[in-house]
Design an enzyme around this catalytic site. Structure first.
Site, PDB file in Angstrom:
ATOM      1  N   ASP A   1      -4.268   2.374  -2.333  1.00 29.71           N
ATOM      2  CA  ASP A   1      -3.202   3.670  -2.538  1.00 29.71           C
ATOM      3  C   ASP A   1      -4.546   4.674  -3.083  1.00 29.71           C
ATOM      4  O   ASP A   1      -5.022   4.772  -3.441  1.00 29.71           O
ATOM      5  CB  ASP A   1      -2.759   3.632  -4.322  1.00 29.71           C
TER       6      ASP A   1
ATOM      7  N   SER B   1      -2.696  -3.237  -3.520  1.00 29.83           N
ATOM      8  CA  SER B   1      -2.335  -1.947  -2.615  1.00 29.83           C
ATOM      9  C   SER B   1      -3.367  -1.160  -2.572  1.00 29.83           C
ATOM     10  O   SER B   1      -4.098  -0.753  -3.270  1.00 29.83           O
ATOM     11  CB  SER B   1      -1.039  -1.572  -3.923  1.00 29.83           C
TER      12      SER B   1
ATOM     13  N   SER C   1       0.893  -1.273  -0.092  1.00 32.42           N
ATOM     14  CA  SER C   1      -0.046   0.082  -0.018  1.00 32.42           C
ATOM     15  C   SER C   1       1.079   1.250  -0.232  1.00 32.42           C
ATOM     16  O   SER C   1       2.412   1.203   0.616  1.00 32.42           O
ATOM     17  CB  SER C   1      -0.766   0.323   1.777  1.00 32.42           C
TER      18      SER C   1
END
Length: 371
Positions: A291, A289, A251
């Site tokens: 983001d 991830s 992340s």
């Protein structure tokens, strides 16, 4: 404070940085850390984690709203307080970044700290902004290492000026592009009709696969000699987990700050430019991830109020016209790109739980690429 940073290795970044090339170049912003490193690899209790705290207007400015906006490139993560920021276009609390499973403890710690330093702010309601990235490769993420007191300590430690990078604060146990990752920062100064404004970025970098990593257009990841054991699909299974490790999982939380006067929608537009800076370093944004990005302006102090005691008939905002914001977009993209590489350059090899090891980006490989 002097540690090796990306520019020291000869990387030709574009744009003009501020004095410290950090988010704290934006006047009034203070940053503090709590870094938790204890327990030898293989011990029963291994902590490689921490808390990063940002005070947008310093200690005295807690409770004074900032215009703000958010953007999620991929939502496999958490940033508390987003719903209110998206609703009101502002927030007025500290910002904290930590480990995925420590969000609750840090949220509580921010509440406690604000109540102690400014009880008038806590008397009605608070919606702290707490972001996270996953540090479970090096850190025993379910051990409860992070407690509310650690968030309070990071907030008490917040100060202006140069700040540490790499394996500090919430970035302590993070990995990026298969290297040791962590906390990174950078800034850019722009001119608007003779007035200098600063855009500063701070991120917790824990994203990307080794094959993607690129610096200033040069692919450094694929040929790096540094091992990338975190991308070994077998370690999840060896550790008794129920899933497989996927290169690129992780992340990134990015905070963009500026003293330029902006509308909330313009702050959101800055947040939407963050992925363009990340993409310059190679990432394509993994499904695994989270983001998530926050951008805010420290201008227009006293506007965007939303307290039960407010009785103002009208408020006003001074802002840069939409047709003149491109320089801020450019500054954001440039600072984000450099902050990623700063996080990697500052990090050092780290061993953690179950003898897991994350290796730092070799400085000599970077120097050789740009010599």
């Amino acid at each position: 404070m002097h540690t090796t940073r990306a520019r020291d290795l000869g990387i030709p970044f574009a744009g003009t940085p501020g004095r410290h090339n950090a988010i704290t170049d934006v006047p009034g912003i203070e940053v503090g850390y709590t870094t938790l490193i204890h327990g030898e690899p293989g011990a029963d209790s291994v902590a490689r984690t921490g808390v990063t705290a940002i005070l947008p207007r310093g200690r005295a400015g807690v409770g004074i709203p900032c215009a703000a906006g958010t953007y999620s490139l991929n939502g496999n993560g958490e940033l508390t307080g987003r719903a209110w920021i998206d609703e009101s276009g502002s927030f007025s609390t500290p910002i904290a970044i930590t480990s995925s499973h420590a969000v609750g403890a840090v949220h509580r710690g921010v509440d406690e700290w604000v109540h102690a330093v400014n009880p008038a702010v806590s008397a009605q309601w608070m919606l702290p902004v707490v972001g996270e990235t996953w540090d479970g490769y090096l850190n025993q993420i379910n051990a409860g290492h992070v407690e509310p007191a650690h968030a309070r300590t990071a907030l008490d430690a917040a100060s202006p000026g140069p700040i540490a990078e790499g394996s500090v604060g919430g970035g302590t146990g993070m990995n990026c592009y298969g290297f040791k990752g962590g906390t990174g920062t950078a800034s850019r100064v722009i001119d608007h009709d003779g007035t200098a404004y600063t855009v500063g970025v701070l991120m917790q970098a824990n994203f990307g696969s080794r094959e993607e990593f690129t610096v200033a257009g040069r692919p450094l990841g694929p040929d790096s000699a540094a091992p990338a054991p975190i991308e070994d699909d077998g370690w999840f299974l060896r550790d008794g987990e129920r899933a497989r490790s996927v290169p690129g999982a992780g992340s990134v939380i990015v905070v963009v700050a500026t003293d330029a006067p902006l509308l909330p929608g313009q702050c959101a537009a800055l947040a939407r430019r963050v992925p363009l800076g990340l993409a310059r370093t190679g990432t394509t944004g993994s499904h695994f991830s989270g983001d998530i990005f926050l951008a805010f302006s420290t201008a227009n102090s006293g506007s965007l109020t939303s307290r039960m005691a407010d009785r103002t008939s009208y408020e006003s905002l001074r802002f840069i016209p939409w047709g003149r914001v491109d320089a801020l977009y450019t500054a954001t993209v440039q600072a984000v790109e450099e902050a990623v590489v700063n996080a990697l350059v500052a990090a050092e090899d780290m061993a953690g739980r179950e003898d897991h090891v994350s290796y730092a980006l070799p400085h000599d490989e970077v120097r050789a690429a740009f010599s």
